[in-house]
Design a protein around this motif. Structure first.
Motif, mmCIF file in Angstrom:
data_model
loop_
_atom_site.group_PDB
_atom_site.id
_atom_site.type_symbol
_atom_site.label_atom_id
_atom_site.label_comp_id
_atom_site.label_asym_id
_atom_site.label_seq_id
_atom_site.Cartn_x
_atom_site.Cartn_y
_atom_site.Cartn_z
ATOM 1 N N GLY A 47 -12.528 -10.042 -4.967
ATOM 2 C CA GLY A 47 -11.372 -10.852 -5.367
ATOM 3 C C GLY A 47 -10.064 -10.087 -5.419
ATOM 4 N N VAL A 48 -10.165 -8.763 -5.550
ATOM 5 C CA VAL A 48 -8.950 -7.967 -5.758
ATOM 6 C C VAL A 48 -8.000 -8.057 -4.565
ATOM 7 C CG1 VAL A 48 -8.040 -5.633 -6.139
ATOM 8 C CG2 VAL A 48 -10.092 -6.388 -7.357
ATOM 9 N N LEU A 49 -8.551 -7.969 -3.363
ATOM 10 C CA LEU A 49 -7.706 -8.019 -2.161
ATOM 11 C C LEU A 49 -6.917 -9.323 -2.092
ATOM 12 C CD1 LEU A 49 -9.499 -6.686 1.023
ATOM 13 C CD2 LEU A 49 -7.498 -5.772 -0.157
ATOM 14 N N ASP A 50 -7.611 -10.431 -2.283
ATOM 15 C CA ASP A 50 -6.929 -11.728 -2.215
ATOM 16 C C ASP A 50 -5.883 -11.845 -3.318
ATOM 17 O OD1 ASP A 50 -8.415 -12.478 -0.027
ATOM 18 O OD2 ASP A 50 -10.047 -13.289 -1.252
ATOM 19 N N GLU A 51 -6.209 -11.275 -4.464
ATOM 20 C CA GLU A 51 -5.274 -11.283 -5.589
ATOM 21 C C GLU A 51 -3.993 -10.533 -5.210
ATOM 22 O OE1 GLU A 51 -7.255 -10.104 -9.338
ATOM 23 O OE2 GLU A 51 -5.494 -8.817 -9.628
ATOM 24 N N VAL A 52 -4.161 -9.360 -4.608
ATOM 25 C CA VAL A 52 -3.001 -8.552 -4.208
ATOM 26 C C VAL A 52 -2.176 -9.277 -3.148
ATOM 27 C CG1 VAL A 52 -2.285 -6.427 -3.041
ATOM 28 C CG2 VAL A 52 -4.082 -6.349 -4.794
ATOM 29 N N LEU A 53 -2.856 -9.833 -2.147
ATOM 30 C CA LEU A 53 -2.159 -10.501 -1.041
ATOM 31 C C LEU A 53 -1.369 -11.726 -1.520
ATOM 32 C CD1 LEU A 53 -4.950 -10.310 1.679
ATOM 33 C CD2 LEU A 53 -2.754 -9.117 1.744
ATOM 34 N N ARG A 54 -1.825 -12.335 -2.597
ATOM 35 C CA ARG A 54 -1.147 -13.529 -3.118
ATOM 36 C C ARG A 54 -0.133 -13.221 -4.215
ATOM 37 N NH1 ARG A 54 -5.278 -14.970 -0.563
ATOM 38 N NH2 ARG A 54 -5.567 -17.031 0.359
ATOM 39 N N GLU A 55 -0.039 -11.967 -4.576
ATOM 40 C CA GLU A 55 0.909 -11.553 -5.622
ATOM 41 C C GLU A 55 2.355 -11.755 -5.131
ATOM 42 O OE1 GLU A 55 0.995 -9.229 -9.402
ATOM 43 O OE2 GLU A 55 -0.507 -10.384 -8.328
ATOM 44 N N PRO A 56 3.192 -12.479 -5.891
ATOM 45 C CA PRO A 56 4.590 -12.628 -5.452
ATOM 46 C C PRO A 56 5.230 -11.256 -5.262
ATOM 47 C CG PRO A 56 4.117 -14.114 -7.278
ATOM 48 C CD PRO A 56 2.914 -13.209 -7.141
ATOM 49 N N GLY A 57 5.924 -11.092 -4.153
ATOM 50 C CA GLY A 57 6.609 -9.831 -3.884
ATOM 51 C C GLY A 57 5.847 -8.893 -2.968
ATOM 52 N N PHE A 58 4.545 -9.119 -2.792
ATOM 53 C CA PHE A 58 3.769 -8.171 -1.979
ATOM 54 C C PHE A 58 4.331 -8.051 -0.560
ATOM 55 C CE2 PHE A 58 0.425 -7.078 1.053
ATOM 56 C CZ PHE A 58 0.071 -5.829 0.563
ATOM 57 N N PHE A 59 4.492 -9.153 0.131
ATOM 58 C CA PHE A 59 4.966 -9.099 1.527
ATOM 59 C C PHE A 59 6.463 -8.776 1.622
ATOM 60 C CE2 PHE A 59 0.987 -11.400 2.086
ATOM 61 C CZ PHE A 59 0.468 -10.765 3.204
ATOM 62 N N LYS A 60 7.176 -9.136 0.583
ATOM 63 C CA LYS A 60 8.623 -8.905 0.581
ATOM 64 C C LYS A 60 8.955 -7.419 0.517
ATOM 65 C CE LYS A 60 12.426 -10.037 -2.503
ATOM 66 N NZ LYS A 60 12.674 -10.660 -3.813
ATOM 67 N N ASN A 61 8.101 -6.664 -0.155
ATOM 68 C CA ASN A 61 8.423 -5.257 -0.431
ATOM 69 C C ASN A 61 7.766 -4.260 0.521
ATOM 70 O OD1 ASN A 61 10.075 -5.886 -2.668
ATOM 71 N ND2 ASN A 61 8.246 -6.223 -3.914
ATOM 72 N N LEU A 62 7.138 -4.724 1.570
ATOM 73 C CA LEU A 62 6.459 -3.802 2.493
ATOM 74 C C LEU A 62 7.465 -2.873 3.182
ATOM 75 C CD1 LEU A 62 3.906 -6.218 4.199
ATOM 76 C CD2 LEU A 62 3.479 -4.610 2.324
ATOM 77 N N GLU A 63 7.041 -1.648 3.405
ATOM 78 C CA GLU A 63 7.877 -0.716 4.163
ATOM 79 C C GLU A 63 7.789 -1.032 5.659
ATOM 80 O OE1 GLU A 63 6.960 3.381 3.295
ATOM 81 O OE2 GLU A 63 6.897 2.976 1.144
ATOM 82 N N VAL A 64 8.839 -0.674 6.376
ATOM 83 C CA VAL A 64 8.842 -0.859 7.829
ATOM 84 C C VAL A 64 8.132 0.331 8.471
ATOM 85 C CG1 VAL A 64 10.263 -1.236 9.873
ATOM 86 C CG2 VAL A 64 11.045 -2.052 7.634
#
Lengths: 180, 180
Positions: B52-69
């Motif tokens: 469940g942890v992976l899905d939890e992280v992927l759905r956390e608000p801000g996860f995709f917004k803050n990725l490094e290039v």
């Protein structure tokens, strides 16, 4: 034999966007717009002095979520999906706030489709499918497969594409339903 | 001559998704995962008891917004866009909460691209382009143009596709940069 694929537009093909748009615009202005009187024009054409109102309505939370389904769309898309690979291809990039509502709307009204079949895009030259059913002449022009124009008030005078006037005609076109 | 088109995947090609994922998983578990040790496996493989942890992280608000290039991605994509039609094709339907963050991330880090060039989809057989740069072998398999595998920890043992190891190699492949 490999199944053929059909890409289907969302606004004004599956969802009655123009009806909701007119309702909201009439509620916010004194324009009294009627869909039957659009006569080949986009709603924007009738409201040069209220330019901001359309964008305001389109960005309103709940607008895309609450759209009505176009008559017979659910039944016919479900029948088509037995014989064709179906993709829902919607130009969502103009209104990025609409992504999640469009996704939820499709899950709600077309639960038999897998979300892997959804495509949120811009210009539809990027869509690889055998057919595209769309109301927008520019998208039909860009598409590289067979384009079918779904009749909408704004496109009635366009003669550049083969036309389907409603979902019963789509059914007949692809499945040859003789009851029509 | 008509310009060729290149579709580019987002996660682990433009955005350093795996780095952020490992950081978040290590912060929430005692697994101590290291990217260099994935060795051809997906991170999911190392955490059967923490599914469940992976899905939890992927759905956390801000996860995709803050990725490094990913290194050199911006510079090379900008150069490519002078000679090719560029599309960013990302499989966003698995995590529908990511739509808006992915859109904002692209606008922020690739401001020279028009949002009409973004495609949020599922399976990439629907993407019509001459090339696809992707880290996912299943997507490269489905794509009907020329597939280029962008090296990621999970795909290093795959030999089914021509490979690009970093953005400098992408530049060389398409623009023949002799400085490399």
């Amino acid at each position: 034999m490999e199944r053929k694929s059909i890409a289907i537009d969302m606004d004004e093909v599956l969802a009655d966007t123009i009806k909701a748009l007119i309702e909201e615009v009439n509620a916010r202005t004194d324009l009294g717009i009627k869909e039957a009187l659009l006569d080949g024009n986009k709603i924007r054409h009738f409201m040069p002095e209220h330019e901001g109102v359309l964008d305001e309505v389109l960005r309103e939370p709940g607008f895309f979520k609450n759209l009505e389904v176009i008559q017979d769309a659910q039944e016919v898309v479900e029948k088509l999906s037995e014989h064709y690979d179906i993709y829902i291809a919607t130009a969502a990039m103009d209104v990025p706030t609409s992504f999640h509502e469009k996704y939820e709307w499709l899950r709600t009204h077309f639960p038999f489709l897998d979300s892997q079949q959804f495509v949120f895009c811009g210009r539809k030259n990027i869509v690889k499918a055998d057919y595209l059913i769309d109301d927008n002449p520019r998208q039909l022009e860009r598409f590289t497969g067979k384009s079918l124009m779904y009749t909408a008030a704004h496109n009635i005078h366009n003669e550049d594409f083969e036309r389907v006037n409603n979902w019963k005609e789509v059914e007949k076109y692809f499945l040859g339903n003789e009851e029509i």
